[in-house]
Design a protein around this motif. Structure first.
Motif, PDB file in Angstrom:
ATOM      1  N   ARG A  48       0.835  -1.197   0.000  1.00 32.58           N
ATOM      2  CA  ARG A  48       0.000   0.000   0.000  1.00 32.58           C
ATOM      3  C   ARG A  48       0.873   1.252   0.000  1.00 32.58           C
ATOM      4  O   ARG A  48       1.672   1.476   0.904  1.00 32.58           O
ATOM      5  N   GLY A  49       0.732   2.083  -1.027  1.00 31.69           N
ATOM      6  CA  GLY A  49       1.523   3.302  -1.099  1.00 31.69           C
ATOM      7  C   GLY A  49       1.670   3.783  -2.526  1.00 31.69           C
ATOM      8  O   GLY A  49       1.200   3.133  -3.477  1.00 31.69           O
ATOM      9  N   PRO A  50       2.318   4.923  -2.724  1.00 29.47           N
ATOM     10  CA  PRO A  50       2.513   5.466  -4.071  1.00 29.47           C
ATOM     11  C   PRO A  50       3.357   4.556  -4.963  1.00 29.47           C
ATOM     12  O   PRO A  50       3.319   4.682  -6.180  1.00 29.47           O
ATOM     13  N   VAL A  51       4.112   3.640  -4.354  1.00 28.90           N
ATOM     14  CA  VAL A  51       4.923   2.711  -5.139  1.00 28.90           C
ATOM     15  C   VAL A  51       4.049   1.807  -6.013  1.00 28.90           C
ATOM     16  O   VAL A  51       4.526   1.239  -6.995  1.00 28.90           O
ATOM     17  N   SER A  52       2.776   1.658  -5.653  1.00 33.28           N
ATOM     18  CA  SER A  52       1.876   0.762  -6.390  1.00 33.28           C
ATOM     19  C   SER A  52       0.949   1.528  -7.333  1.00 33.28           C
ATOM     20  O   SER A  52      -0.084   1.001  -7.761  1.00 33.28           O
ATOM     21  N   LEU A  53       1.314   2.757  -7.666  1.00 31.04           N
ATOM     22  CA  LEU A  53       0.448   3.600  -8.494  1.00 31.04           C
ATOM     23  C   LEU A  53       0.052   2.939  -9.805  1.00 31.04           C
ATOM     24  O   LEU A  53      -1.112   3.001 -10.214  1.00 31.04           O
ATOM     25  N   LEU A  54       0.999   2.297 -10.497  1.00 29.05           N
ATOM     26  CA  LEU A  54       0.672   1.691 -11.792  1.00 29.05           C
ATOM     27  C   LEU A  54      -0.415   0.626 -11.636  1.00 29.05           C
ATOM     28  O   LEU A  54      -1.289   0.494 -12.507  1.00 29.05           O
ATOM     29  N   PHE A  55      -0.378  -0.124 -10.544  1.00 29.41           N
ATOM     30  CA  PHE A  55      -1.402  -1.143 -10.311  1.00 29.41           C
ATOM     31  C   PHE A  55      -2.765  -0.501 -10.044  1.00 29.41           C
ATOM     32  O   PHE A  55      -3.793  -0.962 -10.535  1.00 29.41           O
ATOM     33  N   TYR A  56      -2.762   0.578  -9.256  1.00 27.99           N
ATOM     34  CA  TYR A  56      -4.013   1.262  -8.956  1.00 27.99           C
ATOM     35  C   TYR A  56      -4.650   1.830 -10.223  1.00 27.99           C
ATOM     36  O   TYR A  56      -5.859   1.715 -10.441  1.00 27.99           O
ATOM     37  N   VAL A  57      -3.826   2.452 -11.055  1.00 31.67           N
ATOM     38  CA  VAL A  57      -4.327   3.068 -12.284  1.00 31.67           C
ATOM     39  C   VAL A  57      -4.811   1.996 -13.261  1.00 31.67           C
ATOM     40  O   VAL A  57      -5.854   2.147 -13.899  1.00 31.67           O
ATOM     41  N   ALA A  58      -4.050   0.895 -13.367  1.00 38.72           N
ATOM     42  CA  ALA A  58      -4.450  -0.186 -14.274  1.00 38.72           C
ATOM     43  C   ALA A  58      -5.773  -0.793 -13.839  1.00 38.72           C
ATOM     44  O   ALA A  58      -6.640  -1.105 -14.675  1.00 38.72           O
ATOM     45  N   GLU A  59      -5.967  -0.968 -12.542  1.00 40.62           N
ATOM     46  CA  GLU A  59      -7.226  -1.525 -12.048  1.00 40.62           C
ATOM     47  C   GLU A  59      -8.370  -0.537 -12.263  1.00 40.62           C
ATOM     48  O   GLU A  59      -9.442  -0.908 -12.758  1.00 40.62           O
ATOM     49  N   HIS A  60      -8.137   0.715 -11.907  1.00 42.09           N
ATOM     50  CA  HIS A  60      -9.179   1.736 -12.032  1.00 42.09           C
ATOM     51  C   HIS A  60      -9.598   1.940 -13.486  1.00 42.09           C
ATOM     52  O   HIS A  60     -10.782   2.122 -13.779  1.00 42.09           O
TER      53      HIS A  60
END
Length: 340
Positions: A48-60
């Motif tokens: 959990r954190g900004p390091v996982s941004l690509l995963f968050y954006v890909a899911e969203h």
């Protein structure tokens, strides 16, 4: 008088043997389709954190579905926790700082890095209390400094102290869970903490005006990686390739529409106004595998051996063996710059 059957269709029922054969074929097709779908489904543990941004954006953005892979993200409190889930077979892949992969592979590589999903020199921060008499780096001598053992934050602390000429034995080291650091600092149970975002922001917020203004030297570039195991890699190669293509889509969106990506990060982490943009600015959100990753991991392995984190006599491993660049080279041309 009954009407004639529609042209081209027969009203006669198929014989029993033929019906049984068709049912058998349909059953086999269903099994095959289910197996094919399962082969494309991935359980991925993400810190959990900004390091996982690509995963968050890909899911969203629905990028996983667009690439034909079903991905379920599992939030972790740290990369160490994510890698533990991977080791226990709970997930197919996990994200973590390269330091965790290094530590678990001191005797032999246990995990396979398939990509770096971002890097940063400011993801980990030292947050200290002015009221503890800390105004400059030298003031940390004799102070209670808390971090998370077995993580990149612990390595960052060692590099920070070395940079400022402070022996690690000169500070009183405490180890806590990531979620407990901000509270311990606010309650004055410790004098300083070393932790990653978004916990570092929480620590600063807890202190308010009591935060010490200390220098932030570039002592360590953290590479946040996507790792799997040898056992999971072979049957999941196609799914992992699709995952990387989805992350490449997310990378383009972050680069072209940073404001939209910041909205996703803010909602995912519950950040305040401006915090998402500030944390994003500290990261290079690109899929990569370059030589700096190997250099960092080799340096960490030597540090770990010198620190007694491996049995005596263990030889420094070649961490390049823990990296498989094949998938990234195939899916994101130009993203691999390793020297063999």
């Amino acid at each position: 008088m009954p009407s004639a059957p529609l042209a081209g269709l027969s009203s006669a029922r198929p014989s029993r043997p033929r019906a049984v054969a068709w049912r058998g074929l349909l059953a086999l097709a269903a099994v095959w389709l289910a197996g094919a779908a399962a082969a494309r489904e991935l359980e991925v543990a993400v810190a959990r954190g900004p390091v996982s941004l690509l995963f968050y954006v890909a899911e969203h953005g629905g990028h996983f579905a667009a690439e034909g892979v079903a991905v379920r993200l599992q939030d972790c409190g740290s990369g160490r926790e994510c890698i533990a889930r991977l080791a226990e077979g709970q997930v197919d892949a996990a994200t973590a700082a390269e330091f965790v992969v290094t530590l678990t592979g001191l005797d032999r590589p246990r995990h396979v890095v398939v990509a770096s999903v971002g890097s940063s020199v400011q993801q980990i921060k030292l947050v200290a209390r002015r009221s503890a008499g800390i105004a400059e780096p030298a003031d940390l001598r004799g102070k209670r400094v808390a971090t998370v053992d077995g993580t990149s934050a612990r390595y960052h602390l060692d590099r920070w102290l070395l940079y400022h000429g402070i022996d690690a034995a000169e500070v009183e080291l405490r180890t806590l869970a990531p979620e407990g650091l901000a509270g311990a600092l606010a309650r004055r149970e410790v004098d300083a903490v070393v932790i990653w975002e978004p916990h570092a922001a929480a620590a600063r917020k807890a202190l308010g005006d009591d935060v010490a203004a200390l220098p932030r030297p570039r002592v360590y570039t953290q590479h946040f990686v996507l790792a799997t195991t040898g056992a999971a890699l072979a049957p999941r190669r196609d799914a992992l390739a699709r995952l990387l293509r989805a992350l490449a889509r997310a990378e383009r969106l972050v680069a072209e529409q940073p404001a939209a990506a910041a909205v996703v990060l803010q909602a995912r982490l519950g950040l305040g106004p401006g915090e998402a943009e500030a944390q994003m600015a500290e990261h290079d959100h690109r899929l990569r595998l370059d030589q700096s990753l190997v250099t960092t991991m080799d340096s960490q392995a030597r540090w770990a051996l010198q620190s007694g984190l491996a049995p005596a006599g263990t030889r420094p491993p070649n961490m390049l063996r823990a990296i498989d660049a094949t998938l990234l080279r195939q899916t994101v041309p130009g993203a691999v710059g390793l020297v063999r």
